[in-house]
Design a protein around this motif. Structure first.
Motif, short mmCIF file in Angstrom:
data_model
loop_
_atom_site.label_atom_id
_atom_site.label_comp_id
_atom_site.label_asym_id
_atom_site.label_seq_id
_atom_site.Cartn_x
_atom_site.Cartn_y
_atom_site.Cartn_z
N ARG A 88 22.80 43.90 28.30
CA ARG A 88 21.93 44.83 27.57
C ARG A 88 21.91 44.46 26.09
O ARG A 88 22.94 44.27 25.47
N LEU A 89 20.68 44.36 25.58
CA LEU A 89 20.50 44.06 24.16
C LEU A 89 19.72 45.22 23.53
O LEU A 89 18.85 45.81 24.16
N VAL A 90 20.03 45.46 22.28
CA VAL A 90 19.42 46.62 21.62
C VAL A 90 18.61 46.14 20.40
O VAL A 90 19.05 45.28 19.64
N PRO A 103 15.00 42.06 20.74
CA PRO A 103 16.44 42.35 20.89
C PRO A 103 17.23 41.77 19.73
O PRO A 103 16.98 40.65 19.29
N ASP A 104 18.19 42.55 19.26
CA ASP A 104 18.99 42.11 18.12
C ASP A 104 20.46 41.91 18.48
O ASP A 104 21.03 40.86 18.19
N VAL A 105 21.08 42.90 19.03
CA VAL A 105 22.52 42.79 19.31
C VAL A 105 22.80 43.23 20.74
O VAL A 105 22.04 43.98 21.34
N ARG A 106 23.95 42.69 21.22
CA ARG A 106 24.40 43.11 22.55
C ARG A 106 25.01 44.52 22.46
O ARG A 106 25.71 44.83 21.49
N SER A 107 24.71 45.25 23.48
CA SER A 107 25.24 46.62 23.45
C SER A 107 26.68 46.69 23.93
O SER A 107 27.34 47.70 23.75
N GLY A 108 27.11 45.61 24.59
CA GLY A 108 28.47 45.64 25.14
C GLY A 108 28.52 46.23 26.52
O GLY A 108 29.55 46.21 27.18
N GLU A 164 23.49 34.43 42.01
CA GLU A 164 22.08 34.06 42.16
C GLU A 164 21.32 34.62 40.97
O GLU A 164 21.80 35.55 40.30
N SER A 165 20.19 34.05 40.76
CA SER A 165 19.42 34.57 39.62
C SER A 165 18.68 35.84 40.04
O SER A 165 18.18 35.95 41.17
N ALA A 166 18.64 36.75 39.12
CA ALA A 166 17.94 38.01 39.38
C ALA A 166 16.56 37.96 38.73
O ALA A 166 16.34 37.25 37.74
N ALA A 167 15.68 38.71 39.30
CA ALA A 167 14.33 38.77 38.72
C ALA A 167 14.40 39.38 37.32
O ALA A 167 15.23 40.27 37.09
N PRO A 168 13.56 38.88 36.39
CA PRO A 168 13.60 39.46 35.04
C PRO A 168 13.33 40.96 35.08
O PRO A 168 12.47 41.42 35.83
N ALA A 169 14.06 41.66 34.27
CA ALA A 169 13.89 43.12 34.22
C ALA A 169 13.05 43.48 33.00
O ALA A 169 13.34 43.00 31.89
N PRO A 170 11.98 44.24 33.20
CA PRO A 170 11.15 44.62 32.04
C PRO A 170 11.95 45.46 31.05
O PRO A 170 12.77 46.28 31.47
N PRO A 171 11.71 45.22 29.76
CA PRO A 171 12.48 45.98 28.77
C PRO A 171 12.04 47.43 28.71
O PRO A 171 10.90 47.77 29.05
N THR A 172 12.92 48.24 28.30
CA THR A 172 12.63 49.65 28.03
C THR A 172 13.10 49.91 26.60
O THR A 172 14.21 50.36 26.36
N PRO A 173 12.22 49.48 25.60
CA PRO A 173 12.65 49.52 24.18
C PRO A 173 13.28 50.84 23.79
O PRO A 173 12.82 51.90 24.26
N PRO A 174 14.29 50.84 23.04
CA PRO A 174 14.81 49.65 22.34
C PRO A 174 15.82 48.84 23.17
O PRO A 174 16.59 48.06 22.62
N ILE A 175 15.87 49.01 24.48
CA ILE A 175 16.81 48.27 25.31
C ILE A 175 16.08 47.09 25.96
O ILE A 175 15.01 47.26 26.54
N PHE A 176 16.70 45.95 25.82
CA PHE A 176 16.17 44.75 26.46
C PHE A 176 17.23 44.22 27.44
O PHE A 176 18.43 44.45 27.26
N PHE A 177 16.79 43.48 28.47
CA PHE A 177 17.72 42.95 29.48
C PHE A 177 17.60 41.44 29.54
O PHE A 177 16.48 40.90 29.57
N SER A 178 18.73 40.78 29.55
CA SER A 178 18.72 39.32 29.65
C SER A 178 19.84 38.86 30.59
O SER A 178 20.68 39.66 31.03
N ASN A 179 19.79 37.55 30.83
CA ASN A 179 20.84 36.94 31.67
C ASN A 179 20.97 37.65 33.02
O ASN A 179 22.06 37.99 33.47
N GLY A 180 19.87 37.86 33.65
CA GLY A 180 19.92 38.55 34.94
C GLY A 180 20.54 37.71 36.03
O GLY A 180 20.22 36.53 36.20
N ARG A 181 21.46 38.27 36.74
CA ARG A 181 22.10 37.55 37.86
C ARG A 181 22.35 38.53 38.99
O ARG A 181 22.57 39.71 38.74
N ARG A 182 22.30 37.97 40.20
CA ARG A 182 22.48 38.80 41.39
C ARG A 182 23.88 38.52 41.94
O ARG A 182 24.20 37.38 42.32
N VAL A 183 24.69 39.51 41.94
CA VAL A 183 26.08 39.35 42.38
C VAL A 183 26.42 40.49 43.33
O VAL A 183 25.67 41.46 43.47
N SER A 184 27.59 40.36 43.94
CA SER A 184 28.04 41.41 44.86
C SER A 184 29.07 42.29 44.16
O SER A 184 29.60 41.95 43.09
#
Lengths: 245, 407
Positions: free
Chosen positions: A50-52, A60-65, A126-146
């Protein structure tokens, strides 16, 4: 002259017959790897960083943690997959040296160690499909895990103090050197599911895991004696052995 | 505690008396005039070989190998050929043991009295290991719960045998006939033989395909190492002590003045007592907790799937089933046969060296007891409906070398 030749031939034949062509036994040592793993049906999640946007520029500016964890569905049903799960086991590995009848303990579990004997996490990414942002929250590095992955457990389940995979405190796979005639005996049992929540890692499974064991010598999986795959019953185990021949 | 005089000592005394009787008779004959001092000194100056040597002694090393002891602790099964199961006998090498003989030559032509003693202690060992392949048949263990799978098979075994034989002969021997080319001596005497034999065998399940014997991580408990299969054990032993009369014939064929070939045979019939014992320990898994009781489980059987259940695992223990039978001091008869062939060389006046090949057979000097038909009652008590007894023998053969001295 003929007599001399005959005598020489007889002498050579006697010497030849007396020679022992058997080569001395070579006590070759082999590095043996004991592999234990558990597989279970688990839920699949898409995980994003999550980036904010902090300055309002819609970037996106900073990681939200925090991570964004979204369970994957197929239609109305959750997507599941059979994955390696970091199940806790009790384990006992012994070796009976060639010519001996007394087994030596190589590894046994410490029931009082909360970090002991945890099998490997699911490392499938596995790679996850890109997630559309919901400003001010952006999503990156999508991965599909268990849910059995360290990524999910740390970032989505908040379990920060996870034990590393190990068998009785030794790294997985457990390595031992055996000589010809040595027998290694491996016994392990799954932690029953009803007691699973007491120790980390904590996650849910759709089906009870199957515990499997194998022995690898020089990259080759060998045939084992005994039971190398458990049932799905809660608390079941494996017990197998291998003799270096 | 009163100590009875052994009957064989009386018999020895009788033999000695018989041997001494002719001497007494000769003393009653008219005595020749006493030799003069000159004649005595002339006799002392004669070489010793020309005088009649009275005492005789010899020490020989017999490099003997036991034969026919019939120690068969295991059979080995060929999984691919049902007709190829073989039995495995304990091998024995050679042992070097002293055979000593002392004798006294009676005055005149009245023969000799010889005392001969020989003993041998032979140890044998045999083992076989093929972890996870249960191909060794527990030939000695009782069928009840023998083998980890209760099928009498093991994936390893170890056996050790000990055989002890002690043989004492006291013979009176006398010249039967003599000629230019051959000389024959007959002998009669007492023989005392004791023979002990024992065989211990352990049968292992080194790599059993048991369910996991480790309990779950929680609650904290230790691995159930007490459930690792204990080895089945068998101990067979017998002890014989007997005495009796023996007869023999020895031939001597001279080759020149210093060398002669010799051969002989003897037979003895012994009567004595024998004690035998058989002990077997097998094992089983018994569950005696509430979980098992509710399931109607008591004695678990292969493949022991019940042990997958942590509760049943917790309530299970390994139980040893000791069984045995023994007989004490039963009357027994045995036979001893001896034969030898060799050569003897007079190397110096009264000193001889000799060597040859000797065979001895001690027939029926051991017995193996085995319960045959065993029943188990509902309250867990075993009963032997019949017990078999198999007579055992011992043979020894090998080369001997020694030195003899006459004085």
């Amino acid at each position: 002259m003929r007599t001399v030749l005959r005598a020489s031939s007889c002498a050579l034949a006697l010497v030849g017959a007396a020679c022992d062509t058997t080569q001395p036994l070579q006590l070759s040592e082999q590095a043996v790897e004991v592999v234990l793993g558990a597989q279970a049906s688990v839920d699949i999640y898409d995980v994003y960083d999550r980036l904010v946007d902090t300055n309002g520029d819609n970037l996106p500016d900073v990681r939200s943690g925090q991570a964004e964890c979204r369970q994957v569905f197929v239609g109305a049903s959750p997507l599941t997959a059979s994955r390696t799960v970091p199940w806790r086991v009790s384990v006992d590995i012994r070796v009976v040296r060639a010519g001996s009848t007394e087994p030596q303990t190589l590894l046994t579990f410490d029931p009082f160690d909360p970090f002991a004997s945890v099998l490997s996490y699911d490392t499938t990414i596995e790679s996850a499909a890109p997630a559309p942002p919901t400003p001010p929250i952006f999503f990156s590095n999508g991965r599909r895990v268990s849910v059995a992955s360290r990524d999910y457990l740390e970032n989505c389940a908040g379990q920060l103090d996870l034990p590393d995979p190990n068998l009785g405190g030794f790294p997985l796979p457990f390595e031992v050197t055996l000589s010809k005639g040595d027998t290694i005996i491996v016994q392990a049992r799954k932690q029953p599911d009803n007691q699973h929540g007491q120790l980390p890692p904590q996650f849910s499974v759709r089906s009870q895991p199957v515990l499997t064991g194998s022995i690898v010598i020089e990259g080759r999986t060998v045939t084992l004696a005994g039971t190398a795959a458990s049932t799905m019953d809660s608390g079941s185990g494996v017990s197998f052995s291998y003799t270096v021949r | 505690m009163s100590r009875r005089k052994a009957p064989w000592t009386s018999a020895v005394a009788a033999v000695l008396w018989l041997a001494a009787a002719p001497v007494t008779a000769t003393m009653e004959e008219p005595q020749e005039p006493a030799p003069t001092p000159e004649a005595e000194s002339a006799a002392e100056e004669k070489p010793r070989t020309e005088r009649e040597a009275r005492w005789y002694g010899e020490v020989a090393s017999w490099v003997s190998q036991p034969l026919g002891l019939d120690y068969v602790p295991a059979a080995v099964r060929d999984p691919d050929d049902p007709f190829a199961t073989g039995i495995l006998g304990v091998p024995h090498g050679t042992d070097l043991d002293l055979r000593v003989r002392a004798g006294y030559v009676l005055p005149g032509e009245f023969g000799r009295v010889l005392v001969t003693y020989w003993s041998q202690r032979a140890r044998g060992a045999l083992e076989g290991f093929d972890p996870s392949r249960f191909v060794f048949g527990e030939t000695l263990a009782l069928p009840f719960f023998a083998g980890f799978r209760d099928d009498g098979l093991a994936d390893g075994f170890r056996a050790a045998s000990l055989t002890k034989t002690r043989d004492l002969r006291i013979d009176y021997t006398r010249l039967a006939f003599t000629g230019k080319r051959i000389e024959a001596w007959w002998s009669v005497g007492m023989r005392r033989v004791s023979h002990d034999r024992s065989l211990q065998a352990s049968y292992f399940a080194l790599s059993p395909d048991l369910p996991s014997l480790v309990p779950p991580v929680t609650p904290p408990t230790s691995p159930r190492t007490d459930l690792l299969p204990r080895p089945d054990r068998v101990d067979l032993s017998s002890s014989f002590e007997g005495r009796g009369l023996g007869v023999g014939l020895d031939l001597s064929v001279p080759f020149g003045r210093q060398v002669r070939l010799e051969a002989g045979a003897s037979i003895a019939a012994l009567r004595g007592r024998m004690s035998s014992a058989y002990e077997s320990q097998t094992h089983l898994y018994r569950c005696d907790g509430s979980t098992c009781a509710s399931l109607g489980l008591e004695i678990l059987s292969y493949p022991f799937d019940e042990l997958e259940d942590p509760d049943i695992l917790d309530e299970t223990r390994q139980v040893t089933m000791p069984l045995g039978v023994s007989s004490s001091s039963l009357p027994a008869s045995a036979t001893v046969l001896d034969a030898y062939i060799g050569a003897r060389w007079t190397v110096w006046r009264t000193v001889e060296v000799f060597g040859g090949f000797r065979q001895s057979r001690y027939q029926n000097v051991g017995a193996d007891l085995r319960p045959e038909s065993v029943t188990l009652s509902e309250n867990g008590v075993f009963n032997f409906e019949s017990v078999s007894r198999t007579d055992r023998s011992a043979g020894y053969e090998g080369y001997y070398f020694g030195v003899a001295y006459r004085y």
